[in-house]
Design a protein around this motif. Sequence first.
Motif, PDB file in Angstrom:
ATOM      1  N   GLU A  38     -35.732 -41.623   3.111  1.00 54.54           N
ATOM      2  CA  GLU A  38     -36.255 -42.304   2.066  1.00 54.54           C
ATOM      3  C   GLU A  38     -35.875 -41.699   0.677  1.00 54.54           C
ATOM      4  N   THR A  39     -35.497 -40.683   0.739  1.00 55.68           N
ATOM      5  CA  THR A  39     -35.015 -39.810  -0.473  1.00 55.68           C
ATOM      6  C   THR A  39     -33.868 -40.742  -1.132  1.00 55.68           C
ATOM      7  N   ILE A  40     -32.826 -40.824  -0.124  1.00 55.11           N
ATOM      8  CA  ILE A  40     -31.604 -41.668  -0.413  1.00 55.11           C
ATOM      9  C   ILE A  40     -32.058 -43.028  -0.715  1.00 55.11           C
ATOM     10  N   SER A  41     -32.683 -43.489   0.011  1.00 58.08           N
ATOM     11  CA  SER A  41     -33.168 -44.908  -0.306  1.00 58.08           C
ATOM     12  C   SER A  41     -33.820 -45.092  -1.461  1.00 58.08           C
ATOM     13  N   TRP A  42     -34.628 -44.125  -1.871  1.00 62.42           N
ATOM     14  CA  TRP A  42     -35.203 -44.280  -3.304  1.00 62.42           C
ATOM     15  C   TRP A  42     -34.321 -43.905  -4.492  1.00 62.42           C
ATOM     16  N   LEU A  43     -33.465 -43.387  -4.282  1.00 63.95           N
ATOM     17  CA  LEU A  43     -32.332 -42.924  -5.357  1.00 63.95           C
ATOM     18  C   LEU A  43     -31.358 -44.256  -5.523  1.00 63.95           C
ATOM     19  N   THR A  44     -31.123 -45.018  -4.323  1.00 67.37           N
ATOM     20  CA  THR A  44     -30.090 -45.986  -4.314  1.00 67.37           C
ATOM     21  C   THR A  44     -30.510 -47.501  -4.642  1.00 67.37           C
ATOM     22  N   ASN A  45     -31.861 -47.710  -4.141  1.00 72.24           N
ATOM     23  CA  ASN A  45     -32.342 -49.029  -4.106  1.00 72.24           C
ATOM     24  C   ASN A  45     -33.318 -49.192  -5.032  1.00 72.24           C
ATOM     25  N   LYS A  46     -33.941 -48.239  -5.578  1.00 74.68           N
ATOM     26  CA  LYS A  46     -35.025 -48.037  -6.600  1.00 74.68           C
ATOM     27  C   LYS A  46     -36.076 -49.121  -6.123  1.00 74.68           C
ATOM     28  N   PRO A  47     -36.946 -48.768  -5.228  1.00 75.45           N
ATOM     29  CA  PRO A  47     -38.006 -49.989  -4.878  1.00 75.45           C
ATOM     30  C   PRO A  47     -39.079 -50.046  -6.172  1.00 75.45           C
ATOM     31  N   ASP A  48     -39.901 -51.222  -5.798  1.00 73.82           N
ATOM     32  CA  ASP A  48     -40.674 -51.375  -6.996  1.00 73.82           C
ATOM     33  C   ASP A  48     -41.841 -50.194  -7.158  1.00 73.82           C
ATOM     34  N   ILE A  49     -42.400 -50.541  -7.953  1.00 81.78           N
ATOM     35  CA  ILE A  49     -43.546 -49.682  -8.559  1.00 81.78           C
ATOM     36  C   ILE A  49     -43.002 -48.422  -9.059  1.00 81.78           C
ATOM     37  N   TYR A  50     -42.977 -47.451  -7.786  1.00 82.39           N
ATOM     38  CA  TYR A  50     -42.680 -46.086  -8.245  1.00 82.39           C
ATOM     39  C   TYR A  50     -41.058 -45.968  -8.587  1.00 82.39           C
ATOM     40  N   GLY A  51     -40.415 -46.899  -8.098  1.00 80.22           N
ATOM     41  CA  GLY A  51     -39.009 -46.821  -8.580  1.00 80.22           C
ATOM     42  C   GLY A  51     -38.520 -47.269  -9.984  1.00 80.22           C
ATOM     43  N   LYS A  52     -39.705 -47.692 -10.788  1.00 86.06           N
ATOM     44  CA  LYS A  52     -39.556 -47.783 -12.240  1.00 86.06           C
ATOM     45  C   LYS A  52     -39.672 -46.451 -12.775  1.00 86.06           C
ATOM     46  N   SER A  53     -39.908 -45.490 -12.170  1.00 89.49           N
ATOM     47  CA  SER A  53     -39.906 -44.214 -12.752  1.00 89.49           C
ATOM     48  C   SER A  53     -38.915 -43.624 -13.481  1.00 89.49           C
ATOM     49  N   ASN A  54     -38.942 -42.999 -14.424  1.00 84.28           N
ATOM     50  CA  ASN A  54     -37.683 -42.334 -15.239  1.00 84.28           C
ATOM     51  C   ASN A  54     -37.182 -41.056 -14.563  1.00 84.28           C
ATOM     52  N   ILE A  55     -36.107 -40.997 -14.276  1.00 86.88           N
ATOM     53  CA  ILE A  55     -35.364 -39.919 -13.391  1.00 86.88           C
ATOM     54  C   ILE A  55     -34.546 -39.073 -14.377  1.00 86.88           C
ATOM     55  N   LEU A  56     -35.268 -37.888 -14.621  1.00 83.79           N
ATOM     56  CA  LEU A  56     -34.801 -36.957 -15.638  1.00 83.79           C
ATOM     57  C   LEU A  56     -33.482 -36.560 -15.482  1.00 83.79           C
ATOM     58  N   TRP A  57     -32.660 -36.194 -16.315  1.00 81.91           N
ATOM     59  CA  TRP A  57     -31.224 -35.768 -16.162  1.00 81.91           C
ATOM     60  C   TRP A  57     -31.017 -34.519 -15.265  1.00 81.91           C
ATOM     61  N   TRP A  58     -31.870 -33.708 -15.262  1.00 82.48           N
ATOM     62  CA  TRP A  58     -31.646 -32.513 -14.223  1.00 82.48           C
ATOM     63  C   TRP A  58     -32.361 -32.714 -12.806  1.00 82.48           C
ATOM     64  N   GLU A  59     -32.972 -33.801 -12.794  1.00 84.40           N
ATOM     65  CA  GLU A  59     -33.561 -34.192 -11.601  1.00 84.40           C
ATOM     66  C   GLU A  59     -32.404 -34.564 -10.572  1.00 84.40           C
ATOM     67  N   HIS A  60     -31.521 -35.165 -11.094  1.00 81.76           N
ATOM     68  CA  HIS A  60     -30.275 -35.671 -10.300  1.00 81.76           C
ATOM     69  C   HIS A  60     -29.695 -34.622  -9.512  1.00 81.76           C
ATOM     70  N   GLY A  61     -29.511 -33.508 -10.032  1.00 81.30           N
ATOM     71  CA  GLY A  61     -28.885 -32.336  -9.494  1.00 81.30           C
ATOM     72  C   GLY A  61     -29.567 -31.755  -8.607  1.00 81.30           C
ATOM     73  N   LEU A  62     -30.880 -31.411  -8.892  1.00 79.27           N
ATOM     74  CA  LEU A  62     -31.858 -30.879  -8.212  1.00 79.27           C
ATOM     75  C   LEU A  62     -32.075 -31.414  -6.940  1.00 79.27           C
ATOM     76  N   ILE A  63     -32.319 -32.936  -6.997  1.00 80.39           N
ATOM     77  CA  ILE A  63     -32.519 -33.494  -5.970  1.00 80.39           C
ATOM     78  C   ILE A  63     -31.398 -33.565  -4.782  1.00 80.39           C
ATOM     79  N   LEU A  64     -30.284 -33.720  -5.335  1.00 83.26           N
ATOM     80  CA  LEU A  64     -28.818 -33.469  -4.456  1.00 83.26           C
ATOM     81  C   LEU A  64     -28.856 -32.268  -3.780  1.00 83.26           C
ATOM     82  N   SER A  65     -28.883 -31.268  -4.609  1.00 82.34           N
ATOM     83  CA  SER A  65     -28.821 -29.739  -3.943  1.00 82.34           C
ATOM     84  C   SER A  65     -30.049 -29.504  -2.890  1.00 82.34           C
ATOM     85  N   GLN A  66     -31.314 -29.827  -3.376  1.00 82.30           N
ATOM     86  CA  GLN A  66     -32.341 -29.619  -2.423  1.00 82.30           C
ATOM     87  C   GLN A  66     -32.066 -30.409  -1.070  1.00 82.30           C
ATOM     88  N   TRP A  67     -31.712 -31.698  -1.243  1.00 89.12           N
ATOM     89  CA  TRP A  67     -31.556 -32.410  -0.014  1.00 89.12           C
ATOM     90  C   TRP A  67     -30.495 -31.975   0.761  1.00 89.12           C
TER      91      TRP A  67
END
Length: 430
Positions: A259-288
Amino acid sequence: MSPDNHDLNAPPSMPLLMNQKPLWIIHGHAFDLTDWIPRHPGGSLILLQVQGTDCTALFESYHALTQKPVNEMLKKYYIRDAFSVEMDASCMFNWEAMPKYKKIQEQVQCYFKNTSSKAPWWVMLWYAIWLVVLMCSCYYWATYGCKWASIVFGLSMWYTSGDMLHTGSHYGICKDVRLNIFLAYAFGVFHHIPSAWVRQHVMGHHAYTNTKYDPDLKHHYDWGWRNSPQDQPLAMHTQWKLRYPMLTLLTGVGPAIGETISWLTNKPDIYGKSNILWWEHGLILSQWLFYVAIFVLAVCYHGACIGLMPLAIHGTIYSLVTQPTHINTESFTDEDQSREWAVHQFQASRGDYSQSSLFLTFATVGLNLQSVHHLFPNVHWCHYPALYPIVCEAMGEPCVHKSWRSSYICYLKHLHQLNGDLINRHTDLG
């Protein structure tokens, strides 16, 4: 402002709206909180993450205990009325008349008049012990493949990672905002990828519990069964009992990886509208990558049994503890825009169990009392048994005391009614 008034309040064009600066939508109004971010007592992170979303439910629940006139403070940041396409929670519930929620807030504020709503010292000691257990068991499991370590590590994935991510992301462990964030993001990775968790759980599930926008209801839909009567049945859902054991074991790993990958790629409604901060992209990938790598390497070096046992233990606890509270027939009611959000949250938690048991509250890290948790997410769960009678009294409801067993049976019956037979949907659980 009533929801009906917004039907005519459409944006001139969607491209124009998308090119505008993302604003914060609260109670049907659009605010620009940019200047308030560095002064926000709850920290800047959560404001940046909810920018561009309808954060009405979060605004109300996270300020439930404040004595400050937060609604008055908002007025200086008002920009315009929100467009209909910008609103979700604002037009789903009645935010103008909230007598029951206000009564609950007043009584809970009195309860905490002379005590902190966060974890006391003896609960902080509980955290310290489990943190040591997590690190030691992880080391012996990953390095030596010890069977006892794989079992203990699985337990600590729930009691350390799960609790620190869940309670820390709700800012409920302590008053220090930064410490809550550090504990959640540093040690919560074995439960879920933290940045994805905030969107899926904090911004999604908590605001839209048991509605069509609740992401938690979709966990099993594509692979096993449907949890909500609002979802369309699939032929495969009739075989849900065959898939149930395996998906129960995968309750934690499925959302963390898939679901982490799905959220990043498909941008689901409601919470998918959220702003992804610049540093979160790297953090999400490294933690995943860390999450996947440590279990893949453990399987390669120590075998599938030892390598996957922590995931199975964590997933089983996760499923048994959390699913019965919301997923039951009583907790699904018709959506009513005249209803208070707090009333909806209470009614969507009819599966709460062992409400007066401090032992079960510790064993479930407070998730046996979702009716309290959803109304006061930044209150630590050790206070929930004391708050439950207050909530019930203000709601005008009796204090119902269910056992975990009875709630779990109701959960299974609900799944059977929805999925057991597409022709005869109301057959009793055999």
